[in-house]
Design an enzyme around this catalytic site. Structure first.
Site, PDB file in Angstrom:
ATOM      1  N   CYS A   3       0.860  -1.173   0.000  1.00  0.00           N
ATOM      2  CA  CYS A   3       0.000   0.000   0.000  1.00  0.00           C
ATOM      3  C   CYS A   3       0.901   1.229   0.000  1.00  0.00           C
ATOM      4  O   CYS A   3       2.105   1.126   0.185  1.00  0.00           O
ATOM      5  CB  CYS A   3      -0.833   0.039   1.274  1.00  0.00           C
ATOM      6  SG  CYS A   3      -1.778  -1.465   1.535  1.00  0.00           S
ATOM      7  N   ARG A  28       1.604   1.607  -5.947  1.00  0.00           N
ATOM      8  CA  ARG A  28       1.798   0.637  -4.868  1.00  0.00           C
ATOM      9  C   ARG A  28       0.508  -0.109  -4.535  1.00  0.00           C
ATOM     10  O   ARG A  28       0.508  -1.006  -3.689  1.00  0.00           O
ATOM     11  CB  ARG A  28       2.294   1.348  -3.605  1.00  0.00           C
ATOM     12  CG  ARG A  28       3.600   2.080  -3.808  1.00  0.00           C
ATOM     13  CD  ARG A  28       4.017   2.775  -2.534  1.00  0.00           C
ATOM     14  NE  ARG A  28       4.231   1.833  -1.466  1.00  0.00           N
ATOM     15  CZ  ARG A  28       5.341   1.142  -1.266  1.00  0.00           C
ATOM     16  NH1 ARG A  28       6.341   1.301  -2.086  1.00  0.00           N
ATOM     17  NH2 ARG A  28       5.440   0.298  -0.267  1.00  0.00           N
ATOM     18  N   TRP A  75      -3.776  -1.796  -1.143  1.00  0.00           N
ATOM     19  CA  TRP A  75      -3.765  -3.044  -1.900  1.00  0.00           C
ATOM     20  C   TRP A  75      -4.130  -4.149  -0.918  1.00  0.00           C
ATOM     21  O   TRP A  75      -3.381  -4.423   0.008  1.00  0.00           O
ATOM     22  CB  TRP A  75      -2.393  -3.312  -2.507  1.00  0.00           C
ATOM     23  CG  TRP A  75      -2.560  -4.390  -3.492  1.00  0.00           C
ATOM     24  CD1 TRP A  75      -2.255  -5.706  -3.333  1.00  0.00           C
ATOM     25  CD2 TRP A  75      -3.139  -4.268  -4.783  1.00  0.00           C
ATOM     26  NE1 TRP A  75      -2.622  -6.391  -4.443  1.00  0.00           N
ATOM     27  CE2 TRP A  75      -3.170  -5.534  -5.354  1.00  0.00           C
ATOM     28  CE3 TRP A  75      -3.660  -3.196  -5.512  1.00  0.00           C
ATOM     29  CZ2 TRP A  75      -3.683  -5.773  -6.611  1.00  0.00           C
ATOM     30  CZ3 TRP A  75      -4.161  -3.434  -6.758  1.00  0.00           C
ATOM     31  CH2 TRP A  75      -4.163  -4.714  -7.306  1.00  0.00           C
ATOM     32  N   ASN A 101       0.979   0.286   6.121  1.00  0.00           N
ATOM     33  CA  ASN A 101       1.405  -0.539   4.996  1.00  0.00           C
ATOM     34  C   ASN A 101       2.192  -1.707   5.580  1.00  0.00           C
ATOM     35  O   ASN A 101       3.091  -1.504   6.394  1.00  0.00           O
ATOM     36  CB  ASN A 101       2.301   0.296   4.067  1.00  0.00           C
ATOM     37  CG  ASN A 101       2.965  -0.553   3.006  1.00  0.00           C
ATOM     38  OD1 ASN A 101       2.408  -1.566   2.583  1.00  0.00           O
ATOM     39  ND2 ASN A 101       4.144  -0.153   2.587  1.00  0.00           N
ATOM     40  N   GLY A 102       1.848  -2.928   5.176  1.00  0.00           N
ATOM     41  CA  GLY A 102       2.548  -4.106   5.681  1.00  0.00           C
ATOM     42  C   GLY A 102       1.550  -5.160   6.103  1.00  0.00           C
ATOM     43  O   GLY A 102       0.383  -5.104   5.710  1.00  0.00           O
ATOM     44  N   GLU A 478      10.965 -12.477 -20.655  1.00  0.00           N
ATOM     45  CA  GLU A 478      10.623 -11.109 -20.270  1.00  0.00           C
ATOM     46  C   GLU A 478       9.573 -10.527 -21.225  1.00  0.00           C
ATOM     47  O   GLU A 478       8.636  -9.850 -20.789  1.00  0.00           O
ATOM     48  CB  GLU A 478      11.906 -10.253 -20.240  1.00  0.00           C
ATOM     49  CG  GLU A 478      11.714  -8.772 -20.023  1.00  0.00           C
ATOM     50  CD  GLU A 478      10.967  -8.400 -18.737  1.00  0.00           C
ATOM     51  OE1 GLU A 478      10.714  -9.268 -17.893  1.00  0.00           O
ATOM     52  OE2 GLU A 478      10.614  -7.218 -18.608  1.00  0.00           O
ATOM     53  N   LYS A 482       5.882  -9.234 -20.064  1.00  0.00           N
ATOM     54  CA  LYS A 482       5.387  -7.880 -20.360  1.00  0.00           C
ATOM     55  C   LYS A 482       4.005  -7.958 -20.991  1.00  0.00           C
ATOM     56  O   LYS A 482       3.090  -7.258 -20.591  1.00  0.00           O
ATOM     57  CB  LYS A 482       6.309  -7.154 -21.347  1.00  0.00           C
ATOM     58  CG  LYS A 482       7.511  -6.434 -20.901  1.00  0.00           C
ATOM     59  CD  LYS A 482       7.417  -5.439 -19.824  1.00  0.00           C
ATOM     60  CE  LYS A 482       7.236  -6.033 -18.468  1.00  0.00           C
ATOM     61  NZ  LYS A 482       8.369  -6.323 -17.663  1.00  0.00           N
ATOM     62  N   GLU A 485       1.174  -9.267 -18.563  1.00  0.00           N
ATOM     63  CA  GLU A 485       0.799  -8.458 -17.404  1.00  0.00           C
ATOM     64  C   GLU A 485       0.031  -7.192 -17.771  1.00  0.00           C
ATOM     65  O   GLU A 485      -0.758  -6.708 -16.973  1.00  0.00           O
ATOM     66  CB  GLU A 485       2.003  -8.155 -16.498  1.00  0.00           C
ATOM     67  CG  GLU A 485       2.953  -7.082 -16.955  1.00  0.00           C
ATOM     68  CD  GLU A 485       4.040  -6.779 -15.908  1.00  0.00           C
ATOM     69  OE1 GLU A 485       5.177  -6.593 -16.316  1.00  0.00           O
ATOM     70  OE2 GLU A 485       3.745  -6.732 -14.701  1.00  0.00           O
ATOM     71  N   HIS A 501       9.261 -31.096 -26.540  1.00  0.00           N
ATOM     72  CA  HIS A 501       9.028 -31.883 -25.316  1.00  0.00           C
ATOM     73  C   HIS A 501       7.668 -31.544 -24.714  1.00  0.00           C
ATOM     74  O   HIS A 501       7.424 -31.849 -23.553  1.00  0.00           O
ATOM     75  CB  HIS A 501      10.155 -31.634 -24.316  1.00  0.00           C
ATOM     76  CG  HIS A 501      11.490 -32.035 -24.861  1.00  0.00           C
ATOM     77  ND1 HIS A 501      11.866 -33.348 -25.028  1.00  0.00           N
ATOM     78  CD2 HIS A 501      12.507 -31.285 -25.345  1.00  0.00           C
ATOM     79  CE1 HIS A 501      13.076 -33.390 -25.574  1.00  0.00           C
ATOM     80  NE2 HIS A 501      13.485 -32.154 -25.764  1.00  0.00           N
ATOM     81  N   LYS A 599       3.098  -2.210  -7.954  1.00  0.00           N
ATOM     82  CA  LYS A 599       4.481  -1.969  -8.351  1.00  0.00           C
ATOM     83  C   LYS A 599       5.472  -2.601  -7.385  1.00  0.00           C
ATOM     84  O   LYS A 599       6.474  -3.155  -7.787  1.00  0.00           O
ATOM     85  CB  LYS A 599       4.724  -0.459  -8.428  1.00  0.00           C
ATOM     86  CG  LYS A 599       6.122  -0.070  -8.876  1.00  0.00           C
ATOM     87  CD  LYS A 599       6.341  -0.453 -10.313  1.00  0.00           C
ATOM     88  CE  LYS A 599       7.737  -0.132 -10.805  1.00  0.00           C
ATOM     89  NZ  LYS A 599       8.036  -0.832 -12.062  1.00  0.00           N
TER      90      LYS A 599
HETATM   91  O1  M6R Z   1      10.988  -4.312  -7.362  1.00  0.00           O
HETATM   92  P1  M6R Z   1      11.450  -5.636  -7.867  1.00  0.00           P
HETATM   93  O2  M6R Z   1      12.369  -5.512  -9.042  1.00  0.00           O
HETATM   94  O3  M6R Z   1      12.051  -6.496  -6.808  1.00  0.00           O
HETATM   95  O4  M6R Z   1      10.129  -6.347  -8.386  1.00  0.00           O
HETATM   96  C1  M6R Z   1      10.158  -7.653  -8.869  1.00  0.00           C
HETATM   97  C2  M6R Z   1       8.901  -7.979  -9.609  1.00  0.00           C
HETATM   98  O5  M6R Z   1       7.780  -7.837  -8.769  1.00  0.00           O
HETATM   99  C3  M6R Z   1       8.701  -7.095 -10.848  1.00  0.00           C
HETATM  100  O6  M6R Z   1       9.789  -7.168 -11.699  1.00  0.00           O
HETATM  101  C4  M6R Z   1       7.429  -7.530 -11.604  1.00  0.00           C
HETATM  102  O7  M6R Z   1       7.598  -8.787 -12.162  1.00  0.00           O
HETATM  103  C5  M6R Z   1       7.090  -6.492 -12.685  1.00  0.00           C
HETATM  104  N1  M6R Z   1       5.705  -6.147 -12.614  1.00  0.00           N
HETATM  105  C6  M6R Z   1       7.330  -6.979 -14.062  1.00  0.00           C
HETATM  106  O8  M6R Z   1       7.039  -6.022 -15.024  1.00  0.00           O
END
Ligand code: M6R
Length: 604
Positions: A3, A28, A75, A101-102, A478, A482, A485, A501, A599
């Protein structure tokens, strides 16, 4: 997930400042929002399910005479998103308001204990135990009450609390980020630095165990029962860097910044003659360097895929084993640690709970640690023995782009520096090639219209597959992450050699398969894999090197400037980032804040 919390005390009207600062933390979490303001001897509370702008709209005609308050963008972790579960939470009397937050791990037992004492709970959240504990302990000294309350909490928290009739905001922090923004005649609290940047560039990064308060004229920090001073940091970013800068989305802005962020990441570390020097940054581990035998790279999501490039590169250039693990697996795996093992943590936010936990476990076992981190002053940055910053600047879009290319760049620097120091290798020819990468990245960025056209042809598809070998496999993973997500389309990546396989069964007539073919040494093998999917009717989209004749045979392709096999990842990933962006834009998705994601993932 996580959060965002903010607090303000000063001469301005608090509500607009709280909304403004809070909006820069929406990355966040954004399932509900709330504010609590001090109005004379009362607390004004407004909170609801939905985004900050919905609450702002509801309150737009209210003229609340308050110069102090707290805000929250949530969140959900405990309790579904709802008006009741939104923060701030109040005690029974409505005189104490708290944002948090936590995660409070022992909230169940505390809740039972407090209920038995007559406290009335109104939400399903873990947070609500905090205002009730404060009510229980408050005898005229809010800070003392807060210190006592947090001593009862197990888990993680960044807390801001206000008390009716008291013109100070009280705070406490453990395992969740919290900063003080130090202004002129005003002070702020926030979960992250960009929140306060329009108001002040002076920040204090609070540490675990810190408690205290901010008022209009001062801030006071305690560690345990001792009053302490913490260093004020001047944040080098300007506000522009944290804003969209005129682009429709943060994501495209951040994609287009990658030539600069890679250049910044190389600055002062890679010299004009190609020599690489990380000696100052690695100094705290210098005496242990000769003992280095094996590296573990631990990270989550995109940072993990950046780590894959690091593994392939360092194994090849340095000739030592490099193991890579997803942080949530690593921390619960019985990892046999040996003399000479080192750990590298990769994280944009520097707050990812699993990555941070892996760091703490290994530190306890005496393993030397290196953080590759973007967020200055974050927990991983502070707790690693050495931090190599990625210098990508604030990354606001939930989907990570410029952090990935900057992380891969740091791996290049680190691998080459270790090869120079430990193997006596002349790394300058590699360094000289690395110097050309920012310019080559600009060349790729300049072709974004090509990718936009591809997206127009592809956005109606429902399934996408990505394939690659060696370092291209990490890029394919990657690229698929992208796309899934932010577009919510099915996107899966495979090591191309694995197709037969199992995954080959998924290929059907016309399905798009994105083939990343930038590794000269593996090109022939990739061509065989492309033939396998062609034979099943797939439409192959290539990411190729300039001049590759394969381009003629493919339905669509994007070419990247030539470089050595090691350095293609930051170039090859960009068309995939853009493809994800333009497809999602065509589909009208909320690109910067995709559903179900946040994020910074500060809980397990
Ligand atoms: O802040 P971080 O790099 O540790 O975050 C890791 C992942 O949560 C982050 O890379 C996530 O996979 C992204 N949303 C990907 O775009």
């Amino acid at each position: 997930m996580s959060c965002g919390i903010v607090a303000y005390v000063g001469p301005r009207k608090a509500l607009p400042v709280i909304f403004d600062t809070l909006k820069r933390l929406e990355y966040r979490g954004y399932d509900s929002a709330g504010v609590a303001l001090l109005v004379g001897k009362e607390i004004f509370l407004a909170k609801q399910k939905g985004k900050i702008k919905d609450l702002e709209e509801r309150l737009k005609d209210e003229d609340i005479p308050s110069k102090m308050g707290i805000g929250h963008t949530r969140w959900a972790t405990h309790g579904r998103p709802s008006d009741f579960n939104a923060h701030p939470h109040l005690d029974c009397s409505g005189k104490i308001a708290v944002v948090h937050n936590g995660i409070i791990e022992n909230y169940n037992e505390l809740r039972e204990e407090l209920k038995a004492k007559g406290h009335n709970f109104r939400s399903e959240t873990d947070t609500e135990v905090i205002p009730h504990l404060l009510e229980e302990y408050y005898q005229g000294d809010p800070l003392q009450a807060l210190q006592k309350a947090v001593s009862r909490l197990q888990g993680s928290y960044a807390v801001a609390a206000i008390f009716a009739g008291v013109d100070k905001v009280f705070f406490a922090r453990k395992d969740s980020p919290l900063i003080i923004g130090v202004g002129e005649g005003e002070n702020f609290l926030a979960s992250d630095i960009p929140a306060v940047l329009p108001y002040t560039k002076k920040v204090i990064v609070l540490e675990d165990g810190d408690t205290g308060f901010i008022s209009e004229s001062e801030y006071v920090i305690f560690q345990g029962d001792k009053r302490i001073e913490r260093k004020i940091m001047e944040v080098p970013w300007d506000q522009q860097a944290a804003e969209r800068g005129g682009f429709e989305h943060f994501m495209i802005k951040e994609i287009l910044e990658q030539d600069q962020s890679i250049r910044d990441t190389l600055r002062q570390r890679l010299h004009e003659d190609g020599d690489i020097d990380l000696s100052e940054e690695l100094a705290p581990l210098a005496d242990k360097l000769p003992n280095l035998r094996r590296l573990f790279i631990v990270a989550c999501g995109t940072a993990y895929y950046a780590g894959m490039a690091g593994k392939y590169f360092i194994e090849s250039i340095l000739g030592i084993p490099v193991e890579i693990d997803i942080a949530s697996e690593f921390r619960y795996r019985a990892v046999p640690i040996m003399e000479g093992d080192w750990l590298i943590l990769v994280s944009q936010s520097g707050e990812t709970a699993d990555t941070l936990a892996a760091l703490r476990d290994m530190k306890q076992k005496g393993v030397p640690t290196i953080g590759i981190v973007n967020a200055v002053g974050s927990s991983i940055a502070r707790e690693s023995d050495v931090t190599l910053y990625t210098r990508a600047g604030p990354e606001i879009c939930v989907a990570s782009t410029k952090a990935y290319t900057a992380q891969v760049t740091v791996f290049y620097l680190l691998g080459l520096y270790l090869a120079k120091v430990l193997k006596g290798m002349d790394v300058r020819p590699y360094g000289q090639e690395l110097l050309t990468i920012p310019h080559k990245v600009s060349q790729v960025l300049a072709k974004r219209e090509e990718v936009e056209k591809m997206a127009e042809e592809l956005y109606k598809e429902r399934d996408f597959f990505f394939i690659g070998r060696g370092m291209d496999w990490g890029v394919a993973l990657e690229g698929a992450l992208k796309l899934k997500e932010i577009s919510y389309l099915r996107a899966e990546a495979f090591a191309a050699g694995e197709l037969k396989h199992g995954p080959l069964a998924l290929i059907y007539d016309g399905v798009p398969v994105v083939a990343v073919v930038t590794q000269e040494a593996l090109r022939d093998k990739m061509i065989s894999n492309i033939e396998e999917v062609w034979a099943r009717g797939a439409r192959v989209i290539g990411v190729l090197r300039e001049g590759d004749p394969l381009q003629e045979s493919l339905a669509m392709s994007f070419t990247i400037p030539n470089t050595i096999d090691y350095f293609t990842s930051p170039l090859a990933v960009i068309p995939l980032q853009m493809l994800a962006y333009y497809i999602s834009r065509k589909l009208g998705r909320e690109i910067d804040q995709p559903r179900n994601l946040a994020k910074s993932v500060t809980v397990e």
